[in-house]
Design a protein around this motif. Structure first.
Motif, PDB file in Angstrom:
ATOM      1  N   TRP A  99      42.769  16.594  36.576  1.00  0.00           N
ATOM      2  CA  TRP A  99      44.211  16.249  36.476  1.00  0.00           C
ATOM      3  C   TRP A  99      45.499  15.640  36.583  1.00  0.00           C
ATOM      4  CZ3 TRP A  99      46.627  12.338  39.856  1.00  0.00           C
ATOM      5  CH2 TRP A  99      47.473  13.355  40.860  1.00  0.00           C
ATOM      6  N   PRO A 120      49.338  13.639  37.229  1.00  0.00           N
ATOM      7  CA  PRO A 120      50.291  14.032  37.917  1.00  0.00           C
ATOM      8  C   PRO A 120      51.599  15.124  37.091  1.00  0.00           C
ATOM      9  CG  PRO A 120      50.323  11.542  37.825  1.00  0.00           C
ATOM     10  CD  PRO A 120      49.328  12.806  36.773  1.00  0.00           C
ATOM     11  N   LEU A 154      44.778  11.744  34.463  1.00  0.00           N
ATOM     12  CA  LEU A 154      44.157  10.647  35.417  1.00  0.00           C
ATOM     13  C   LEU A 154      42.401  10.894  35.487  1.00  0.00           C
ATOM     14  CD1 LEU A 154      47.135  10.201  37.748  1.00  0.00           C
ATOM     15  CD2 LEU A 154      46.740   9.136  35.378  1.00  0.00           C
ATOM     16  N   ASN A 180      38.653  -0.245  39.574  1.00  0.00           N
ATOM     17  CA  ASN A 180      39.828  -0.805  39.455  1.00  0.00           C
ATOM     18  C   ASN A 180      41.071   0.633  38.930  1.00  0.00           C
ATOM     19  OD1 ASN A 180      40.014  -4.111  40.786  1.00  0.00           O
ATOM     20  ND2 ASN A 180      39.707  -1.942  41.871  1.00  0.00           N
ATOM     21  N   ALA A 238      39.868   3.797  37.614  1.00  0.00           N
ATOM     22  CA  ALA A 238      39.076   4.498  37.371  1.00  0.00           C
ATOM     23  C   ALA A 238      38.710   6.132  36.903  1.00  0.00           C
ATOM     24  CB  ALA A 238      37.575   3.983  37.226  1.00  0.00           C
ATOM     25  N   GLY A 239      39.258   6.136  38.785  1.00  0.00           N
ATOM     26  CA  GLY A 239      39.614   7.384  38.617  1.00  0.00           C
ATOM     27  C   GLY A 239      38.842   8.167  40.231  1.00  0.00           C
ATOM     28  N   LYS A 240      38.837   7.199  40.789  1.00  0.00           N
ATOM     29  CA  LYS A 240      38.037   7.055  42.021  1.00  0.00           C
ATOM     30  C   LYS A 240      38.558   8.110  43.125  1.00  0.00           C
ATOM     31  CE  LYS A 240      36.798   2.793  42.310  1.00  0.00           C
ATOM     32  NZ  LYS A 240      37.478   2.420  41.464  1.00  0.00           N
ATOM     33  N   SER A 241      39.093   7.617  43.508  1.00  0.00           N
ATOM     34  CA  SER A 241      40.108   7.985  44.123  1.00  0.00           C
ATOM     35  C   SER A 241      40.746   9.660  43.741  1.00  0.00           C
ATOM     36  CB  SER A 241      40.907   7.686  45.121  1.00  0.00           C
ATOM     37  OG  SER A 241      41.020   6.205  45.610  1.00  0.00           O
ATOM     38  N   THR A 242      41.694   9.562  43.094  1.00  0.00           N
ATOM     39  CA  THR A 242      41.432  10.792  42.548  1.00  0.00           C
ATOM     40  C   THR A 242      40.649  11.814  42.376  1.00  0.00           C
ATOM     41  OG1 THR A 242      42.940   9.705  41.029  1.00  0.00           O
ATOM     42  CG2 THR A 242      42.703  11.936  40.749  1.00  0.00           C
ATOM     43  N   ARG A 247      40.123  12.960  46.484  1.00  0.00           N
ATOM     44  CA  ARG A 247      41.754  14.136  46.280  1.00  0.00           C
ATOM     45  C   ARG A 247      41.171  15.312  46.105  1.00  0.00           C
ATOM     46  NH1 ARG A 247      44.948   9.506  44.931  1.00  0.00           N
ATOM     47  NH2 ARG A 247      44.536   7.833  46.436  1.00  0.00           N
ATOM     48  N   GLN A 289      41.147   4.975  52.328  1.00  0.00           N
ATOM     49  CA  GLN A 289      41.586   3.726  52.356  1.00  0.00           C
ATOM     50  C   GLN A 289      43.120   3.719  52.920  1.00  0.00           C
ATOM     51  OE1 GLN A 289      41.120   1.344  48.962  1.00  0.00           O
ATOM     52  NE2 GLN A 289      40.284   2.597  47.899  1.00  0.00           N
ATOM     53  N   HIS A 319      32.560  -0.056  45.510  1.00  0.00           N
ATOM     54  CA  HIS A 319      32.482  -1.327  44.444  1.00  0.00           C
ATOM     55  C   HIS A 319      31.985  -1.859  44.192  1.00  0.00           C
ATOM     56  CE1 HIS A 319      36.389  -0.800  43.238  1.00  0.00           C
ATOM     57  NE2 HIS A 319      36.744  -0.839  43.962  1.00  0.00           N
TER      58      HIS A 319
END
Ligand SMILES: Nc1ncnc2c1ncn2[C@@H]1O[C@H](COP(=O)(O)OP(=O)(O)OP(=O)(O)O)[C@@H](O)[C@H]1O
Length: 257
Positions: free
Chosen positions: A13, A15, A21, A41, A43-47, A50, A87, A197
């Motif tokens: 992915w 943007p 990312l 922080n 690293a792409g976890k939330s991406t 998603r 979050q 984390h």
């Protein structure tokens, strides 16, 4: 509730026209298993999460739930099957806790009303399970950060998802509620993907761990195979000591610069 098998094949992915990312991440997760996504922080976890709850569409690869591409199903079907606790918390501060949890039933309702007996039972059970029944009538906006977090998990449970996505579910929680949510995750029979984390917590609660570094997959597998000092030092730029706790004999990681 029952879980769905999750298959993530080579997803990337970016943007718009920006840099990637997330770069060709892939894994298979059997129904009912718990996967922890770890990494520093940024690293792409939330991406990655998603992409799993259909917020981002992958630029390469695909996400399949029980062999169906989530982008080939109607949005409402996906909303019934996948719940996410994020979050960022909602801004519906003027709704009561019960009304917020009831929103979890929305993808299952035929009209705008939510209020059948089955819905009520599920909402009550979710409030109870997360220990928030006592303040069901309070305004969401009047709750503490940790209380809100538990309400959001209750809303996700009321949704009866087959896949539950949790982005840092222990944020804001005190140690008792952290332990409770960890026990709850372990007891659910649905498929769970959670970013965490706390690597010691991840090792305890997850069946599998996926470690990311700068949008790339460093390792995926059983916690003891992935959370090795070598992998952690690479992903987090810290030094790691792995010890055995004297009473439980569980492995315990400690970190230093
Ligand atoms: N829509 C976007 N546009 C530009 N950059 C983005 C976008 N979304 C995320 N990023 C960047 O991508 C990287 C990965 O972000 P992401 O939120 O996935 O990280 P994370 O591993 O969840 O981090 P954290 O542990 O800090 O929550 C970060 O550098 C972030 O700034």
């Amino acid at each position: 509730m029952s879980g769905a098998a999750l298959s993530v094949r080579d997803v990337s992915w970016r943007p718009g026209r920006g840099a990637l990312l997330l770069d060709r991440v892939g894994f298979e997760l059997e129904a009912g298993r718990v996967l922890g996504v770890a990494g520093a922080n940024g690293a792409g976890k939330s991406t990655l999460l998603r992409l799993l709850y259909r917020f981002h569409r992958p630029v390469t690869g695909a996400v399949h739930l029980d062999e169906r591409d989530i982008w080939s199903m109607p949005a409402r079907d996906c909303a019934r099957k996948v719940a996410a606790v994020l979050q960022e918390q909602p801004t519906e501060f003027a709704l009561s806790v019960r009304e917020i949890v009831a929103l979890g039933r929305r993808p299952h309702s035929s009209g705008i009303s939510i209020g059948g007996r089955w819905d009520t039972e599920l909402i009550d059970a979710a409030l109870e399970q997360m220990g928030v029944s006592a303040f069901a009538g309070r305004l969401f906006g009047s709750l503490s950060g940790g209380e809100r977090q538990r309400v959001m998990v209750a809303r996700a449970l009321a949704q009866e998802p087959q896949l539950l996505i949790l982005d840092e579910p222990t944020n804001h929680l005190d140690i008792r509620h952290q332990l409770e949510i960890v026990a709850l995750i372990g007891a659910l029979d649905i498929t769970v993907v959670t970013s965490l984390h706390d690597l010691n917590l991840a090792a305890r609660v997850c069946d599998e761990v996926l470690l990311l570094h700068r949008g790339r997959q460093v390792a995926h597998g059983a916690p003891e195979e992935v959370l090795t000092p070598k992998n952690i030092e690479h992903a987090y730029s810290v030094k790691v000591m792995r010890q055995e706790l004297s009473l439980s004999r569980d492995p315990h990681l400690s970190f230093h610069l």
